[in-house]
Design a protein around this motif. Structure first.
Motif, short mmCIF file in Angstrom:
data_model
loop_
_atom_site.label_atom_id
_atom_site.label_comp_id
_atom_site.label_asym_id
_atom_site.label_seq_id
_atom_site.Cartn_x
_atom_site.Cartn_y
_atom_site.Cartn_z
N LYS A 140 -48.60 1.98 0.74
CA LYS A 140 -49.83 2.21 0.14
C LYS A 140 -49.96 1.49 -1.13
O LYS A 140 -50.69 1.81 -2.20
CB LYS A 140 -49.81 3.74 -0.34
N LEU A 141 -49.50 0.26 -1.30
CA LEU A 141 -49.48 -0.71 -2.49
C LEU A 141 -50.67 -1.15 -2.69
O LEU A 141 -51.30 -1.38 -3.88
CB LEU A 141 -48.42 -1.72 -2.26
N GLY A 142 -51.50 -1.46 -1.78
CA GLY A 142 -52.88 -2.22 -1.85
C GLY A 142 -52.65 -3.67 -2.33
O GLY A 142 -51.25 -4.05 -2.41
N PHE A 143 -53.55 -4.38 -2.97
CA PHE A 143 -53.36 -5.58 -3.35
C PHE A 143 -53.66 -5.60 -4.75
O PHE A 143 -54.91 -5.51 -5.19
CB PHE A 143 -54.15 -6.55 -2.57
N GLY A 144 -52.81 -6.19 -5.84
CA GLY A 144 -53.19 -6.29 -7.12
C GLY A 144 -53.45 -5.08 -7.87
O GLY A 144 -54.38 -5.14 -8.90
N ASN A 145 -52.88 -4.03 -7.60
CA ASN A 145 -53.10 -2.68 -8.32
C ASN A 145 -52.13 -2.06 -9.29
O ASN A 145 -52.50 -1.38 -10.19
CB ASN A 145 -53.59 -1.53 -7.31
N ILE A 146 -51.01 -2.88 -9.01
CA ILE A 146 -49.83 -2.13 -9.65
C ILE A 146 -49.02 -3.32 -10.37
O ILE A 146 -49.08 -4.26 -9.75
CB ILE A 146 -48.63 -1.40 -8.69
N PHE A 147 -48.58 -3.02 -11.50
CA PHE A 147 -48.07 -4.15 -12.30
C PHE A 147 -46.55 -3.92 -12.94
O PHE A 147 -46.35 -2.49 -13.14
CB PHE A 147 -48.79 -4.75 -13.45
N MET A 206 -49.34 -17.01 -19.66
CA MET A 206 -48.91 -15.72 -19.09
C MET A 206 -48.70 -15.66 -17.86
O MET A 206 -49.36 -16.45 -17.08
CB MET A 206 -49.77 -14.71 -19.76
N ILE A 207 -47.59 -14.97 -17.45
CA ILE A 207 -47.29 -14.48 -16.01
C ILE A 207 -47.41 -13.15 -16.00
O ILE A 207 -46.51 -12.42 -16.52
CB ILE A 207 -46.04 -15.35 -15.35
N ILE A 208 -48.02 -12.54 -14.93
CA ILE A 208 -47.77 -11.01 -14.54
C ILE A 208 -47.38 -10.95 -13.17
O ILE A 208 -47.72 -11.98 -12.64
CB ILE A 208 -48.89 -10.32 -14.89
N LEU A 209 -46.67 -9.82 -12.66
CA LEU A 209 -46.24 -9.64 -11.35
C LEU A 209 -46.88 -8.31 -10.74
O LEU A 209 -46.90 -7.41 -11.65
CB LEU A 209 -44.74 -9.55 -11.35
N SER A 210 -47.25 -8.55 -9.60
CA SER A 210 -47.82 -7.18 -8.78
C SER A 210 -47.03 -7.08 -7.48
O SER A 210 -47.65 -7.76 -6.66
CB SER A 210 -49.19 -7.43 -8.99
N PRO A 211 -46.31 -6.04 -7.35
CA PRO A 211 -45.94 -5.45 -5.99
C PRO A 211 -47.15 -5.25 -5.14
O PRO A 211 -47.80 -4.56 -5.46
CB PRO A 211 -44.89 -4.33 -6.11
N SER A 212 -47.33 -5.94 -3.92
CA SER A 212 -48.66 -5.82 -3.33
C SER A 212 -48.19 -5.81 -1.65
O SER A 212 -47.36 -6.24 -1.30
CB SER A 212 -49.37 -7.02 -3.65
N GLY A 213 -49.32 -4.98 -1.06
CA GLY A 213 -49.38 -5.24 0.47
C GLY A 213 -50.28 -6.30 0.84
O GLY A 213 -50.45 -7.21 0.30
N ALA A 214 -50.97 -6.09 2.09
CA ALA A 214 -51.78 -6.92 2.63
C ALA A 214 -52.88 -7.22 1.67
O ALA A 214 -53.57 -6.28 1.08
CB ALA A 214 -52.23 -6.50 4.07
N TYR A 215 -53.61 -8.31 1.64
CA TYR A 215 -54.76 -8.77 0.89
C TYR A 215 -55.87 -8.02 1.36
O TYR A 215 -56.74 -7.35 0.72
CB TYR A 215 -54.87 -10.22 0.75
N TYR A 216 -55.98 -8.03 2.73
CA TYR A 216 -56.94 -7.23 3.54
C TYR A 216 -56.62 -5.80 4.13
O TYR A 216 -55.36 -5.98 4.73
CB TYR A 216 -57.61 -8.02 4.71
N ALA A 217 -57.33 -5.27 4.02
CA ALA A 217 -56.61 -3.41 4.25
C ALA A 217 -56.38 -3.51 5.67
O ALA A 217 -55.18 -2.94 6.26
CB ALA A 217 -57.71 -2.56 4.16
N GLY A 218 -56.96 -4.40 6.73
CA GLY A 218 -56.62 -4.31 8.12
C GLY A 218 -55.48 -5.26 8.40
O GLY A 218 -55.07 -5.42 9.41
N GLY A 219 -54.88 -5.88 7.28
CA GLY A 219 -53.56 -6.84 7.62
C GLY A 219 -54.03 -8.07 8.41
O GLY A 219 -54.98 -8.79 8.08
N LEU A 220 -53.47 -8.22 9.65
CA LEU A 220 -53.84 -9.17 10.39
C LEU A 220 -54.95 -9.20 11.35
O LEU A 220 -55.27 -10.05 12.08
CB LEU A 220 -52.41 -9.71 11.31
N ASP A 221 -55.59 -8.07 10.99
CA ASP A 221 -56.80 -7.85 12.16
C ASP A 221 -57.87 -8.77 11.82
O ASP A 221 -58.11 -9.17 10.72
CB ASP A 221 -57.20 -6.44 11.97
#
Length: 356
Positions: A21-28, A159-174
């Motif tokens: 449930k990481l989503g993309f670009g939500n957590i730092f 600056m550099i920031i880091l974000s643990p992330s899942g797929a950019y699109y919610a559907g992944g490779l769909d």
């Protein structure tokens, strides 16, 4: 290469419990890298500090004249416990080109690479391990002079920031649906379309909102002069397989030279496939869709890696590609690129860099 001062946080954040449930670009992560530039001093004072808000004057030039740039990269956790970067030297070289176009002093390559490796090493426990996840890396530079007046700034922050992330699109490779925009334009040759700058993305938002209202995930741009030649998607370069040949728009000054784009071309050519970089008109695309020679379409980019395109729409023409599914070249590219990135496939090209 300058020594980096490290100040570790006294209050570590709680890491995500569910990597699905990481989503993309939500957590730092816990830390960020900062380096300063002042005219006469050059780039100096590199440091890693706890992640925190930054304070800027309301008159800081980045707010008024958009003198800023950014990059997008990823770090991957391998099954044997290593941490890998993928072709980082290309991102660093592209960052230098963007800086040159925007009159920003480039960060020395060795300092840029050292900053990446050091920050990732400090926060490596944040790199997710589930399939399809990664640590997204966002280096950026902003102009910080407190001044109103159109000219290059004399001071900057890198600056550099880091974000643990899942797929950019919610559907992944769909497969995604793409809207070909024929009203608004994003960039023209001679502008900053080939630079990785926020202004390019701000220019894309109006059409993005328009496409989303029609149920499309992204916008595919046409050239800004004749409005008939395919350029790129808002967050990806674009590829087609037409009559057995892989085709992508040639770099022309208004298309971002994507690292994953170059990787797709390198792999296709290594596999003995015809891979062309040339102008592609929207009329050619529509004709190929109608006669069945448009066999596949996919986007390529750091965030999505490979994103198959199942539907293209141009005006009232809706083109379904590969039966709306994933084509064999798209699948092979995704499997190979992600396999090399995560250490599952041997790196025969020397593309990965290990972070100790």
């Amino acid at each position: 290469m300058q020594e980096i001062q490290i100040t570790r946080t006294a209050q570590p954040k709680e890491k995500p419990a569910d990597e699905s449930k990481l989503g993309f670009g939500n957590i730092f992560t816990d830390h960020m890298f900062i380096m300063e530039y002042h005219e006469g001093q050059g780039w100096h004072a590199p440091r890693i500090e706890p992640y925190h808000p930054i304070a800027l004057e309301p008159s800081a030039m980045v707010f008024h004249y958009a003198q800023e740039m950014f990059e997008g990269m990823k770090a991957y956790h391998t099954e044997d416990g290593r941490v890998l970067l993928f072709r980082p030297e290309r991102n660093i070289a592209r960052a230098a080109n963007t800086c040159e176009r925007l009159c920003i002093p480039p960060v020395p390559q060795e300092d840029f690479m050292n900053a990446l490796k050091t920050l990732i090493s400090v926060d490596k426990d944040w790199i997710p391990t589930q399939p399809g996840t990664s640590l997204y890396i966002r280096p950026f530079i902003i102009a910080t002079d407190s001044h109103l007046g159109v000219h290059p700034s004399h001071s900057y922050l890198f600056m550099i920031i880091l974000s643990p992330s899942g797929a950019y699109y919610a559907g992944g490779l769909d497969p995604v649906k793409i809207w070909i925009e024929d009203d608004y334009v994003r960039a023209v040759r001679g502008g900053i379309g080939e630079a990785k700058a926020g202004g390019n993305y701000a220019a894309s938002l109006k059409a993005q909102v328009k496409g989303e209202k029609e149920g499309y995930a992204q916008v595919l741009w046409l050239d800004g002069v004749e409005r008939r030649y395919i350029e790129e998607v808002g967050s990806m370069n674009i590829f087609f397989k037409i009559g057995g040949k892989v085709v992508t728009p040639a770099l022309n000054g208004s298309i971002l030279p994507g690292v994953t784009r170059a990787t797709c071309l390198d792999l296709c050519r290594a596999w003995g496939m015809d891979a062309e970089e040339r102008r592609v008109s929207v009329e050619e695309l529509v004709a190929a869709a109608r006669d069945g020679s448009l066999e596949e379409c996919w986007g390529s980019g750091t965030a999505a890696v490979i994103s198959p395109v199942g539907t293209l729409r141009y005006g009232d023409e809706v083109m379904e590609i590969a039966g709306g599914g994933i084509g064999p070249v798209s699948q092979k590219l995704y499997d190979t690129v992600t396999g090399i990135q995560t250490g599952k496939f041997p790196d025969e090209f020397g593309w990965t860099v290990e972070v100790k």
